[in-house]
Motif scaffolding. Structure first.
Motif, PDB file in Angstrom:
ATOM      1  N   ARG A 151     -17.655 -20.349  -4.917  1.00 44.33           N
ATOM      2  CA  ARG A 151     -17.467 -21.250  -3.967  1.00 44.33           C
ATOM      3  C   ARG A 151     -18.184 -22.651  -4.117  1.00 44.33           C
ATOM      4  O   ARG A 151     -17.764 -23.775  -4.001  1.00 44.33           O
ATOM      5  CB  ARG A 151     -17.487 -20.827  -2.535  1.00 44.33           C
ATOM      6  N   ARG A 152     -19.657 -22.473  -4.522  1.00 47.09           N
ATOM      7  CA  ARG A 152     -20.285 -23.590  -4.533  1.00 47.09           C
ATOM      8  C   ARG A 152     -20.075 -24.369  -5.766  1.00 47.09           C
ATOM      9  O   ARG A 152     -19.942 -25.839  -5.376  1.00 47.09           O
ATOM     10  CB  ARG A 152     -21.586 -23.085  -4.739  1.00 47.09           C
ATOM     11  N   ARG A 153     -19.706 -23.819  -6.780  1.00 49.56           N
ATOM     12  CA  ARG A 153     -18.883 -24.791  -7.815  1.00 49.56           C
ATOM     13  C   ARG A 153     -17.780 -25.588  -7.486  1.00 49.56           C
ATOM     14  O   ARG A 153     -17.585 -26.771  -7.820  1.00 49.56           O
ATOM     15  CB  ARG A 153     -18.743 -23.779  -9.162  1.00 49.56           C
ATOM     16  N   ARG A 154     -16.937 -24.881  -6.827  1.00 49.86           N
ATOM     17  CA  ARG A 154     -15.757 -25.515  -6.324  1.00 49.86           C
ATOM     18  C   ARG A 154     -15.717 -26.437  -5.335  1.00 49.86           C
ATOM     19  O   ARG A 154     -15.499 -27.741  -5.482  1.00 49.86           O
ATOM     20  CB  ARG A 154     -14.770 -24.487  -5.810  1.00 49.86           C
ATOM     21  N   ARG A 155     -16.794 -26.404  -4.555  1.00 50.59           N
ATOM     22  CA  ARG A 155     -17.420 -27.527  -3.447  1.00 50.59           C
ATOM     23  C   ARG A 155     -17.691 -28.623  -4.432  1.00 50.59           C
ATOM     24  O   ARG A 155     -17.510 -29.696  -4.023  1.00 50.59           O
ATOM     25  CB  ARG A 155     -18.337 -27.245  -2.721  1.00 50.59           C
ATOM     26  N   ASP A 156     -18.812 -28.422  -5.334  1.00 49.93           N
ATOM     27  CA  ASP A 156     -19.162 -29.460  -6.112  1.00 49.93           C
ATOM     28  C   ASP A 156     -18.344 -30.214  -7.101  1.00 49.93           C
ATOM     29  O   ASP A 156     -18.464 -31.525  -7.475  1.00 49.93           O
ATOM     30  CB  ASP A 156     -20.229 -28.964  -7.178  1.00 49.93           C
ATOM     31  N   LEU A 157     -17.300 -29.710  -7.575  1.00 44.13           N
ATOM     32  CA  LEU A 157     -16.236 -30.114  -8.144  1.00 44.13           C
ATOM     33  C   LEU A 157     -15.180 -31.240  -7.286  1.00 44.13           C
ATOM     34  O   LEU A 157     -14.661 -31.838  -7.817  1.00 44.13           O
ATOM     35  CB  LEU A 157     -15.313 -29.083  -8.951  1.00 44.13           C
ATOM     36  N   GLU A 158     -15.276 -30.693  -6.164  1.00 42.82           N
ATOM     37  CA  GLU A 158     -14.350 -31.509  -5.379  1.00 42.82           C
ATOM     38  C   GLU A 158     -14.827 -33.090  -4.726  1.00 42.82           C
ATOM     39  O   GLU A 158     -15.592 -33.523  -4.944  1.00 42.82           O
ATOM     40  CB  GLU A 158     -14.040 -30.789  -4.073  1.00 42.82           C
TER      41      GLU A 158
END
Length: 64
Positions: free
Chosen positions: A57-64
């Motif tokens: 989830r953290r990675r997805r947030r960072d990619l957005e």
């Protein structure tokens, strides 16, 4: 070609030997298949843990 000329006892003997060979073959394969399925199942269970899910989830947030 038919097996009408072969006695019933001979057919049964070959059937038993054939089944034994099939079971022996499977006995050699099943440990490998079971090990592979165990690894896959363990990876799925690890992927479902809260820790891994929070990292994803953290990675997805960072990619957005």
């Amino acid at each position: 070609m038919t097996l009408d000329h072969v006695p019933g006892a001979a057919k049964l003997s070959f059937d038993v030997v054939s089944a034994g060979i099939a079971v022996g073959t499977l006995a050699q394969l099943l440990p490998h298949i079971a090990a592979l399925l165990t690894i896959v199942w363990t990876l799925i269970r690890i992927f479902e843990t809260d820790t891994v899910q929070s990292v994803l989830r953290r990675r997805r947030r960072d990619l957005e």
